[in-house]
Design an enzyme around this catalytic site. Structure first.
Site, PDB file in Angstrom:
ATOM      1  CE  LYS A  14     -13.926   7.707  -3.989  1.00 28.19           C
ATOM      2  NZ  LYS A  14     -14.356   7.810  -5.305  1.00 28.19           N
ATOM      3  N   GLY A  41      -7.397   1.922   2.901  1.00 26.24           N
ATOM      4  CA  GLY A  41      -7.637   0.372   3.051  1.00 26.24           C
ATOM      5  C   GLY A  41      -7.632  -0.556   1.804  1.00 26.24           C
ATOM      6  CB  CYS A  42      -9.531   0.288  -1.583  1.00 27.53           C
ATOM      7  SG  CYS A  42     -11.193   0.067  -0.866  1.00 27.53           S
ATOM      8  CB  THR A  43      -4.102   1.565  -1.602  1.00 32.12           C
ATOM      9  OG1 THR A  43      -4.833   2.449  -2.328  1.00 32.12           O
ATOM     10  CG2 THR A  43      -2.744   1.400  -1.985  1.00 32.12           C
ATOM     11  CB  ALA A 103      -4.990  -3.100  -4.358  1.00 28.87           C
TER      12      ALA A 103
END
Length: 155
Positions: A39, A44-46, A49
């Site tokens: 998401k 974590g995804c930030t 990325a």
């Protein structure tokens, strides 16, 4: 059937953040680092990325393209890219068909709740469209460097 090392990577057509339609076959002749993440805008995804962003030039030097895939819609991808200055495309897999083809759409458990979602995973696809490396259940810390090291070994 789940995508795995040694197989042809499942072809797909997805909408990208910039409004373009992206086909995996568009990148034949380059390595593709295809990463699936749960998401946009989550911690974590930030981090993941931004790690890819910070190493973009190193991937380019190795003739590799980074593509991120999540079930988020295109407009959310656009906000995520703008907020963090991401230099690569994010693809919207809203119906999670591509995630299912790659075997990363899984039953997840969080705080006692069960739901379907993406299991953080990365695939390296060679210049002919074959999967040559996969990481499943990815831990964010150190992962991008691991992917870079693998690509360096291919040279």
């Amino acid at each position: 059937m789940t995508a795995e090392v040694g197989q042809k990577a499942p072809e797909f057509t997805l909408q990208a953040n910039d409004g373009k339609t992206v086909n995996l076959s568009d990148y034949k002749g380059k390595y593709v680092v295809l990463y699936f993440y749960p998401k946009d805008m989550t911690p974590g995804c930030t981090t993941q990325a931004c790690d890819f962003r910070d190493n973009q030039e190193s991937f380019e030097e190795l003739d590799a393209v980074i593509l991120g895939v999540s079930p988020d819609p295109v407009d959310r991808h656009e906000k995520f890219i703008d907020k963090h200055g991401l230099p690569f495309q994010l693809l919207a897999d809203e119906d999670h068909k591509v995630s299912e083809e790659y075997g990363v759409w899984k039953l997840k458990k969080n705080f006692g709740k069960e739901y379907m979602g993406i299991e953080r995973s990365t695939f390296v696809i060679d210049k002919e469209g074959n999967i040559i490396k996969e990481w499943r259940k990815v831990k964010v810390k150190g992962h991008v460097e691991e992917a870079l090291d693998f690509l360096r070994e291919q040279k």
